[in-house]
Design an enzyme around this catalytic site. Structure first.
Site, short mmCIF file in Angstrom:
data_model
loop_
_atom_site.label_atom_id
_atom_site.label_comp_id
_atom_site.label_asym_id
_atom_site.label_seq_id
_atom_site.Cartn_x
_atom_site.Cartn_y
_atom_site.Cartn_z
N TYR D 171 0.84 -1.20 0.00
CA TYR D 171 0.00 0.00 0.00
C TYR D 171 0.87 1.24 0.00
CZ TYR D 171 1.02 -0.05 5.04
OH TYR D 171 1.64 -0.08 6.26
N MET D 173 1.25 5.44 1.01
CA MET D 173 0.74 6.32 2.06
C MET D 173 1.38 7.71 2.01
SD MET D 173 2.52 4.89 5.54
CE MET D 173 1.93 6.37 6.40
N GLN D 211 9.40 -5.76 6.46
CA GLN D 211 8.85 -4.64 5.71
C GLN D 211 9.91 -3.98 4.84
OE1 GLN D 211 7.34 -1.52 8.26
NE2 GLN D 211 9.36 -0.65 8.61
#
Lengths: 283, 283, 283, 283, 283
Positions: D171, D173, D211
């Site tokens: 995603y 952001m 991540q």
């Protein structure tokens, strides 16, 4: 915050006068398919549509604009007496032989509108001076009579000839109804003053730009449509930039998408289909 | 800020009465393909769909509207007894021979709804006067009984004939739940007062506009759908503009996209497919 | 404004329990192409997909819903043990013979979730009473053990049978993180109280609506998905309207698009492809 | 409100270190057309693309992900040394035989980035301690030298191997620049503290999630891209939900659309084209 | 809140100077169809378009950029003397043989613009010193004369050669007109100071980035377009990130979508059509 509208004395809603019904229709052209046709076939497609729009326009008219960018290649602006006549214009386009080469991208439905802030304020005062009370039948009747007289006086601005200038800019807009800044709960006199300031800026550009404001509440996704016509497109930028600093725009205007292009004569539609920049012939 | 809903005395949620289930379906027509058909083939496509919708409508009906602009050419408004019947209407359209020439653009699912702010407030008072306490079974039962009686009294407004007026305007809307202006945390009495003021404006247009409000919470992307019917489309603009200044709209209304068009008789669908403006015959 | 999360005593994040992995898939049907097939060909397409989904579902299931409006004609809701099984369901659909007649319109990925505000608060208290300090390994371990026990107790709500009710409503939602109203910086106890109030309203509709909440943070564009099942669709409108006035919704809920439709039995998929409303057979 | 950035002492902009250039490319597969091919033809399409990406990757790599839902079936994550190499990866895909069966849905361009709030603050202090004044050439030179040394120390995090875990969540952001809550006018030390708190939560999930943060200011529509890799997808939900309560997220994070899927080995691309769930082989 | 614009002494609207008319056009390439052509057919398509754009550019030029990601494969930036010449460039592309292999994705219409905050402020002071009063004809005339002289002095920045640097970043932007933070109601001197600070940051990157600002009020959906050119794309990220903390950006900038790519020489268009990364030859 002002109180609820019904508690405020004086007018709340400015009167408006209505003119042409307008339908803006934008299309991309299917260039490879057009290119596969013979020049005379393209000429025939162009003249077929141009003629049918001319014949059916009555005392209205259709403006032809070549758009810049991917939002479309062709913008038609139909000005007609009523929605039935707009429906006919739309169907003339849809059932033309050219339609197979058109891909609709956007449109806009509206009615030419003159907003009458000052006149509304003045009339309220005059009628009160005559002892008429707002909201009574007598008041409403006298008010409507005055507005009808005014409509006759400004008829040529309501049913105007579409301006014959090379560059055209179209955009829709709203007055903001934000949680803190809300045009529709601002007092009438403040709104009238802001519209007056807004008009002053417009008048500085009087010789350079011709504008047509149309109302679209109830017809399309924004409250108003704006068409600007100018010989020099840089004037669009200067005018709208300068206006952006007036209070009516800075605090209360919300803008939709902008389209800009070159107006051309109906007889030049075939030139566009040929892939050449069409000209605007002197009327 | 008001306190949490549960701390406020009196009603919070206004009662509503439900009528027709509604499905709005908008389509573009595939004009070049339609044009390639013979006139009798188009007539047959039109009458096939019109007949199947008529036969399956029960005591409901389907309105036909020619839309202006690129959002669609044809809008069908199906009014039916329940969602099963709406499903059948949708499938009649989908499995018609005409469907190949239709391109769906938007739709809306809702149920005709009468909001009962004043009645709710009055009933709460009456039942309290009878010694019933809100929230108890006895109260809920008495309340439901009164609402059922009311539903019988206003049945013709819940299951109304679709108005036979030439122009139709449709738009969905929400009540704002902003961080500062929030309809759903405003006190019931304030909301009731705002709805009353809103209704007063509507009544000024009573002879000129017929409106159908439908609720779509849980069914579609906005909370309500609004259909307006009028002989003169300029009335849509006047009415909605005037309402925009009342508090219910100025502070709390949020609007979706607007569609506008010309209603026509079922028997005239073939006229539209032929590329001519269809008429609304007297019923 | 509350201080940073790390300065507040007590729990901040409510524990959640996870059940079925869910994939919602919506499609338009290519009606003209389906119509061109023989009835037996349609039957075969329908039974092929229905059977392959049944065979591959394990102890999960797939619900079939006919949607109203242009967002889709068919909604499949796959409930599976994990994302690998969802992947298989998606590939069964994609590689079915029917897929050529399906046009994907939207989808949603989520995991059935029970939010445990009250349980979290209670457990924090109990563990503190046992002398355990939040954040320590001992605390975390004891907390996890209690939640696992709880998961066993509510297993049938985490891995439930999809409700056999005719009408289905699906929508995604977020808790607002506005500049003034921010769910995620509200104190845990306030949030717990609001969720309790929200739950009370839900329980009033217990016999009429069955709901499935699923979490989609990290999986899809909204934080939660909501599926409601009811015999009477008007109940969706009543329930969601009433909830809109509770604080959790009025101040903090943001909603995505709504879809509504009619659930039908797997064996009735061919009926839909034939253009007739499919039935929900008693299970 | 803080004063203008230039009036605040100490650092304003955190230093960043850059790694791989990343291109995410998502596609739907044209399933009916793939299905019409022979198994060996599908195998050949798959191995052709997989091989050309492998050969051209240099010391970079391309990850393969099967997406869930309608946003796409296949996500490719290309990690390369620079934008020229990304351009080559994009052209390898576009000119592969498989491309005819791919429909692009979304993409993302970014560069792997380590944000250095703490290091920046510490360095400012140290250099001030050495008598260097921020903004002078000597300061800038010393600062750049330290950052280059740091880049060498963390090189393996900047140019990391793409994590070999089954589930992938992507995603984009932004940090909010709201009218009241504005990350970019918050003091450096506050931002550093919030990022520290944010990092603490991340570290609790260290064994369960890997991540990769990449910066996309100037490259794509959001400021950062986030890729998460985990064996159990429920961990994505837990981690991001827990983070949503920290101040950096609660007050300042704005999220784009989420995509989730199953990573698989390059050699398994043919399995996906066959309509079966592809596996992630041990590296 | 400041008072209405007309009550403030000194300048309100900064003067601007205009240069090239710009049209950005982005396209996806239809790769499978291109791949089906012979290499010499692709060469011919490429050289046909490149030549016709070169021949028709006058003293303007067209830059060629290979975009990264799904927003497009090819970006053309046409710089021309006026909108008629832009129209011709657009029609050269549309009627080229290559157009059949191009799918338009986005575009942007603007005019190269130098904003003159400091010069405007200085001139107001000077003219006041000469006893001229703002708003009088004498003032306006003297002001326009000075701006014309300035336009001659900076002509090479208004009608510049498009920078020959490998990487190109394009994005549109607005100045915020929020309910609390509103650029257009901020005092002129504050805006001038913010633009000065903004310019200081830009100048730190002077050797690394070349920027072209163009105004698009009245022409396209945002107020300005920004093109950045650099040898190293990471510089785009650094520059825009650093600027995001200055007040003009932190409080007042709103950004549209970003596109990034690799500039290449006109003669290399065929290389791109062949599926290989095209080079930027030294000019």
């Amino acid at each position: 915050m002002t109180g609820p509208a019904s508690d405020r004395p004086g007018p709340i809603v400015p009167a408006t006068l209505d003119g042409w019904s307008l339908l803006h229709q934008a299309f991309r052209l299917r260039w490879p398919a057009l290119r596969a046709l013979s020049p005379s076939a393209r000429t025939s497609l162009a003249s077929g549509l141009a003629r049918s729009l001319e014949l059916s326009a009555g005392d209205g008219a259709t403006a032809f604009v070549q758009l810049l960018g991917h939002k479309g290649d062709l913008l038609l602006i139909h000005a007609r007496r009523d929605f039935d006549a707009l429906s006919q214009a739309q169907l003339h386009v849809a059932s033309s032989s050219l339609f197979e080469y058109l891909e609709p991208t956007f449109s806009y439905v509206s009615i030419v509108e003159l907003g009458m802030y000052d006149m509304t304020g003045k009339l309220y005062g005059e009628l009160a001076g005559r002892g008429l009370e707002a909201g009574t039948d007598a008041f409403e009747h006298a008010f409507a009579e005055e507005m009808a007289a005014q409509a006759r006086r400004v008829g040529s601005r309501l049913f105007l000839d579409l301006p014959q200038r090379r560059h055209v800019c179209f955009y829709p807009m709203d007055k903001r109804r934000g949680e803190a800044k809300n045009w529709y709960s601002a007092p009438f006199d403040d709104r009238a003053a802001m519209m007056r300031e807004h008009g002053h800026i417009g008048r500085k550009y009087a010789g350079k730009v011709t504008q047509i404001i149309s109302g679209s509440i109830g017809f399309d996704d924004w409250e108003w449509g704006v068409d600007l016509f100018a010989d020099d497109p840089a004037v669009f930028k200067q005018l709208i930039y300068e206006m952006r600093f007036d209070r009516a725009s800075a605090d209360y205007a919300e803008f939709g998408d902008f389209a800009v292009g070159l107006q051309f004569s109906r007889a030049e539609l075939g030139t566009l289909l040929d892939g050449r920049t069409p000209a605007l012939q002197p009327a």
